[in-house]
Design an enzyme around this catalytic site. Structure first.
Site, PDB file in Angstrom:
ATOM      1  N   SER A 162     -10.100 -11.129  -0.136  1.00  0.00           N
ATOM      2  CA  SER A 162     -10.442  -9.752   0.264  1.00  0.00           C
ATOM      3  C   SER A 162     -11.597  -9.056  -0.626  1.00  0.00           C
ATOM      4  CB  SER A 162      -9.536  -8.897   0.946  1.00  0.00           C
ATOM      5  OG  SER A 162      -9.982  -7.682   1.104  1.00  0.00           O
ATOM      6  N   HIS A 222      -8.548  -3.425   6.445  1.00  0.00           N
ATOM      7  CA  HIS A 222      -7.632  -2.573   5.515  1.00  0.00           C
ATOM      8  C   HIS A 222      -8.517  -1.400   5.647  1.00  0.00           C
ATOM      9  CE1 HIS A 222      -4.627  -1.595   2.495  1.00  0.00           C
ATOM     10  NE2 HIS A 222      -5.601  -0.749   1.983  1.00  0.00           N
ATOM     11  N   THR A 249     -11.947   0.703   1.305  1.00  0.00           N
ATOM     12  CA  THR A 249     -11.028   1.213   0.424  1.00  0.00           C
ATOM     13  C   THR A 249     -11.079   2.596   0.128  1.00  0.00           C
ATOM     14  OG1 THR A 249     -11.208  -0.883  -0.755  1.00  0.00           O
ATOM     15  CG2 THR A 249     -10.488   0.788  -2.272  1.00  0.00           C
ATOM     16  N   GLU A 307       0.833  -1.140  -0.130  1.00  0.00           N
ATOM     17  CA  GLU A 307      -0.011   0.049   0.053  1.00  0.00           C
ATOM     18  C   GLU A 307       0.942   1.295  -0.007  1.00  0.00           C
ATOM     19  OE1 GLU A 307      -3.765   0.449   0.350  1.00  0.00           O
ATOM     20  OE2 GLU A 307      -3.108   2.295  -0.140  1.00  0.00           O
ATOM     21  N   HIS A 318      -0.037  21.805  33.746  1.00  0.00           N
ATOM     22  CA  HIS A 318       0.525  20.658  33.206  1.00  0.00           C
ATOM     23  C   HIS A 318       1.865  20.239  33.839  1.00  0.00           C
ATOM     24  CE1 HIS A 318      -2.379  19.955  29.902  1.00  0.00           C
ATOM     25  NE2 HIS A 318      -2.805  20.937  30.305  1.00  0.00           N
TER      26      HIS A 318
END
Ligand SMILES: CC(=O)SCCNC(=O)CCNC(=O)[C@H](O)C(C)(C)COP(=O)(O)OP(=O)(O)OC[C@H]1O[C@@H](n2cnc3c(N)ncnc32)[C@H](O)[C@@H]1OP(=O)(O)O
Ligand SMILES: O=C(O)CCC(=O)C(=O)O
Ligand SMILES: [Zn+2]
Length: 449
Positions: A176, A235, A208, A55, A332
């Site tokens: 898939s 995914h 997708t 990817e 903080h």
């Protein structure tokens, strides 16, 4: 790196920073923490399919030469991901050669390649030496009409043929459905059930186009969990910023495998980022995540990939963003110095990183300034109460820092100069708080040297 301020090395949790008693180990119970009693949840039982080399190669800027692919694969393996997914060997001759080369590295991670649901691609894939093949085909009407043009009958028949073929080679196979969330639910469940029955190792659900929200992900994965007995991979594209939340909720619903890429790179804005997902799952169960992954490697891997695709790490990136462990506001800072868990869900030291308390700005407070005074080993009292008149305390110095920071951010050096000048006033006993011009002159003198 520390933006505009002092950086006390406040790595202590229980050593009573600022001379105060450290908080005890018991933390209040978080009522929203994951419920381990939820029998479906795999939040503490999942595998990562790392797809930077598949990817990620679809990211606009990506071009990975063989050397870079190997470096990324080795780094991911050392980090501990369970699977590494590679571009289809049908994409190009070099893609095929790189796939073979990575298979030969002898990595601990299983190597997968990703192919269309087509026998031609499958034949090439099984010859590369991969441990498994991820097969995909679009099932939404968009893709059936405008991409491959095949109907569900054809898709099912071809899927069976490809899966049986890959299985016959003794390697893993996953099926898939691309664009799952815009596919007909009956079509989806029917094809998943069919491939499950013939022994697919995993079915994959793919968002997708990044259209799904966490509830839709939960519903689909949970429904699927009741229909198939094999593993479930997810995914998730990040077009609307839901990819991390969607991954988490998929695990809660029973997904077993999550696709990631380093920094989330992929088509368009990419998919679930490895680092952010790991941070999210660490927050749920730190011990489990620490036991699986070499967390201090995260920064190195992100830098490696960022450099390869010529992007910089976003400032707000979980864990590795440059201010991920910088605390600024006085409220903080005080609490962090007493017990870092007050404002940190991730422990920087678990990721090989350090926290910073930023001091040189107008939001600072005397507690943060005091921690710097202690680091510099200056002997100053907190306030005027215990001082003879004409001497200076930490609160006076803090007021000066804030006054100066109203004009511009003060560097660490600037802060230290103020502290040393105020301290020298104490030591000499000659300065008077009512004579600020003397202090200013001293500050100027310090700056000049
Ligand atoms: C959602 C995803 O990210 S899926 C993964 C995407 N990955 C890739 O695309 C890998 C890189 N791709 C490539 O190198 C090329 O697209 C190749 C080699 C796969 C195919 O190249 P080409 O044959 O020139 O076709 P092209 O890319 O123009 O079109 C895709 C073809 O695959 C078909 N196809 C698309 N998806 C699938 C699928 N999942 N299963 C089977 N066939 C598919 C299309 O119908 C089209 O076929 P056509 O030749 O009849 O037009
Ligand atoms: O194979 C898959 O599951 C996902 C393919 C893909 O990249 C996508 O659908 O976005
Ligand atoms: Zn994708």
């Amino acid at each position: 790196m520390n933006p505009g301020g002092a950086a006390p090395s406040t790595n202590g949790h229980s050593n009573g920073v600022n001379g105060r008693a450290a908080a005890g180990p018991t933390q209040p119970r978080n009522p929203y923490a994951p419920r381990y009693s939820d029998y479906l949840s795999n939040v503490s039982n999942f595998k990562i399919i790392e797809s930077t080399l598949r990817e990620g190669e679809q990211f606009a800027n990506a071009f990975f030469d063989t050397k870079t692919k190997i470096a990324i694969a080795k780094a991911l393996d050392a980090f501990g991901v369970e699977y590494i997914e590679l571009t289809s060997p049908a994409a190009s001759e070099q893609s095929r050669l790189d796939c073979e080369a990575i298979c030969k590295l002898g990595l601990k991670a299983k190597i997968l390649t990703h192919i269309r649901c087509h026998m031609d691609d499958a034949r090439i894939a099984v010859e590369t030496g991969v441990d498994g093949v991820d097969v995909v085909i679009g099932t939404s009407s968009f893709l059936r009409e405008f991409s491959h043009g095949k109907d569900m009958t054809y898709i099912t028949k071809t899927a069976i043929e490809v899966i049986n073929f890959v299985k016959s080679k003794g390697i893993e196979v996953r099926f898939s459905s691309e664009d799952s969330f815009r596919s007909d639910l009956v079509d989806l469940l029917s094809i998943y059930q069919t491939v499950d029955k013939i022994g697919v190792n995993r079915v994959g659900v793919a968002d997708t186009v990044g259209c799904a929200n966490p509830r839709q992900v939960y519903d689909l994965v949970r429904t699927l969990r009741g229909v198939v007995s094999c593993d479930i991979e997810i995914h998730l594209h990040n077009d609307t910023g839901c990819a991390i939340a969607n991954a988490y909720t998929a695990l809660e619903a029973g997904a077993t495998h999550i696709d990631t890429s380093v920094l989330g790179i992929g088509e368009r804005v990419g998919i679930t980022p490895l680092g952010a997902l790991v941070a999210c799952l660490y927050a749920a169960n730190p011990d489990y995540v620490k036991s699986k992954y070499n967390l201090p490697m995260l920064r190195e891997i992100e830098n490696l990939v960022a450099e390869a695709v010529e992007v910089s790490i976003p400032f707000q990136n979980p864990v590795t963003g440059y201010c991920a462990f910088t605390h600024k506001a006085g409220i903080h800072a005080k609490a962090i110095l007493n017990n870092p868990s007050t404002y940190e869900i991730l422990k920087p030291e678990d990721f090989g990183l350090t926290r910073y308390v930023s001091i040189g700005h107008r939001l600072t407070g005397w507690n943060a300034v005091k921690s710097r005074v202690e680091q510099l080993k200056l002997d100053m009292t907190d306030d005027q109460a215990s001082l003879p008149s004409g001497f200076f305390c930490i609160k006076d110095a803090t007021a000066k820092i804030k006054e100066l920071a109203d004009v511009r951010t003060q560097s660490m050096e600037d802060v230290d100069t103020v502290l040393r000048v105020y301290h020298s006033g104490i030591v000499s006993g000659k300065l008077d708080i009512g004579q600020p011009h003397i202090l200013d002159a001293l500050l100027e003198a310090h700056r000049a040297t």
